[in-house]
Enzyme design. Sequence first.
Site, PDB file in Angstrom:
ATOM      1  N   SER A   1       0.956  -9.987  -1.015  1.00 36.48           N
ATOM      2  CA  SER A   1       0.704  -8.559  -0.861  1.00 36.48           C
ATOM      3  C   SER A   1       1.027  -7.947   0.502  1.00 36.48           C
ATOM      4  O   SER A   1       1.203  -6.737   0.603  1.00 36.48           O
ATOM      5  CB  SER A   1      -0.757  -8.275  -1.210  1.00 36.48           C
ATOM      6  OG  SER A   1      -1.610  -9.131  -0.465  1.00 36.48           O
TER       7      SER A   1
ATOM      8  N   LYS B   1       0.812  -1.221   0.000  1.00 37.89           N
ATOM      9  CA  LYS B   1       0.000   0.000   0.000  1.00 37.89           C
ATOM     10  C   LYS B   1       0.852   1.280   0.000  1.00 37.89           C
ATOM     11  O   LYS B   1       0.385   2.345  -0.387  1.00 37.89           O
ATOM     12  CB  LYS B   1      -0.939   0.011   1.206  1.00 37.89           C
ATOM     13  CG  LYS B   1      -2.063  -1.017   1.126  1.00 37.89           C
ATOM     14  CD  LYS B   1      -3.251  -0.477   0.416  1.00 37.89           C
ATOM     15  CE  LYS B   1      -4.524  -1.309   0.385  1.00 37.89           C
ATOM     16  NZ  LYS B   1      -4.552  -2.654   0.879  1.00 37.89           N
TER      17      LYS B   1
HETATM   18  C1  LIG Z   1      -5.351  -3.664   0.467  1.00 36.55           C
HETATM   19  C2  LIG Z   1      -4.775  -5.027   0.367  1.00 36.55           C
HETATM   20  C3  LIG Z   1      -5.133  -5.917  -0.671  1.00 36.55           C
HETATM   21  C4  LIG Z   1      -6.192  -5.607  -1.693  1.00 36.55           C
HETATM   22  O1  LIG Z   1      -5.912  -4.479  -2.468  1.00 36.55           O
HETATM   23  P1  LIG Z   1      -7.075  -3.807  -3.328  1.00 36.55           P
HETATM   24  O2  LIG Z   1      -6.413  -2.705  -4.064  1.00 36.55           O
HETATM   25  O3  LIG Z   1      -8.098  -3.292  -2.346  1.00 36.55           O
HETATM   26  O4  LIG Z   1      -7.665  -4.862  -4.204  1.00 36.55           O
HETATM   27  C5  LIG Z   1      -4.503  -7.148  -0.723  1.00 36.55           C
HETATM   28  N1  LIG Z   1      -3.602  -7.513   0.207  1.00 36.55           N
HETATM   29  C6  LIG Z   1      -3.218  -6.695   1.208  1.00 36.55           C
HETATM   30  C7  LIG Z   1      -2.217  -7.168   2.191  1.00 36.55           C
HETATM   31  C8  LIG Z   1      -3.797  -5.416   1.326  1.00 36.55           C
HETATM   32  O5  LIG Z   1      -3.421  -4.616   2.326  1.00 36.55           O
END
Ligand SMILES: *Cc1c(COP(=O)(O)O)cnc(C)c1O
Length: 332
Positions: free
Chosen positions: A312, A59
């Site tokens: 992510s 993010k």
């Molecule tokens: C926010 C987030 C997502 C999803 O991202 P989007 O842009 O809302 O689809 C996936 N994994 C993690 C760890 C996140 O913080």
Amino acid sequence: MMSSMPPAELTLRDVYAARQRIASVAARTPLAPSPTLSGLAGARVRLKLECVQHTGSFKVRGAANKLSSLSDEERARGVITFSTGNHGRAVAFVARQAGVKAVICLSEMVPANKVEGVRQFGAEVVRHGQSQDEAMARAYELVEERGLTLVHPFDDPQVIAGQGTIGLEILEELPGVDTVLVPLSGGGLIGGVALALKAANPGTRVIGVSMARGAAMYHSLQAGKPVQVAEKETLADSLSGGVGLDNRYTFEMVRRFVDEVILLAEEEIAEGMAFTLEEHRLIVEGAGAVGIAALLRGKVTDLGREVAVVVSGGNVDIAQVLGLVQEYRPTP
Ligand SMILES: *Cc1c(COP(=O)(O)O)cnc(C)c1O
């Protein structure tokens, strides 16, 4: 104005521009081979490790790009967002580095450790309401009252372009990548990544992975328009929340660029987290493990030869992961 730009005008150029702007704030993360997953999947699998990114999730990329796109006047007034975790933390982190005041609206449901994670970076925390939607409503009020700039968690072209830099990094190391698995919630991450990948090669498959419990984008795609989906408790807490009934960018981008969306049961997500700790010695949160879990369960066919999985984030209670490992440890 950037903010009224339709998604068709968000191009690869914007992602390259983001790359330049965020270079000093967001780290380039490793693309690590996974021999065991490769064996299981019958393809060369690599993991894009955003769990080791600053603040523990990708993010920070979108937040950094958005903040660096603000005018001097906007920077002087400050920014605001609403979030239950990773996005709020990233905005607080980037704002502090940029010397910009940040306000983060958190509902009363947000646990104390996450509130602390935001305060740690010096942001002003506003506690409001019993849900993410109520915190969001308060954020929009404060935009009006205080003239702050909203940094939307996903539905903003600058945020999407920032997340898309992950796609560029994958392409540089794996120009022939056939399939990319990406966690999917509001769609800022997959929208940006898919934009970059498809611009380079329209044949690359981009697959979204969500939890079955409260998959708002999946149900919106089925309905052909953004729909409200009840929030449920899930191991992939960073994937919960709606896509916004007034969604402007990500719904169309996901509809256009994403080839398939896979849904996972809680047990499958737990297996992914346990596997990643056992096999790669990495702590990943539920949302971060969904792509790995999908491969472990053989949910994707036609992977091709080269596969990348976006891992992510890693912001999870360590005791929770250790407990899951006891229960879901892969059997040798
Ligand atoms: C926010 C987030 C997502 C999803 O991202 P989007 O842009 O809302 O689809 C996936 N994994 C993690 C760890 C996140 O913080």
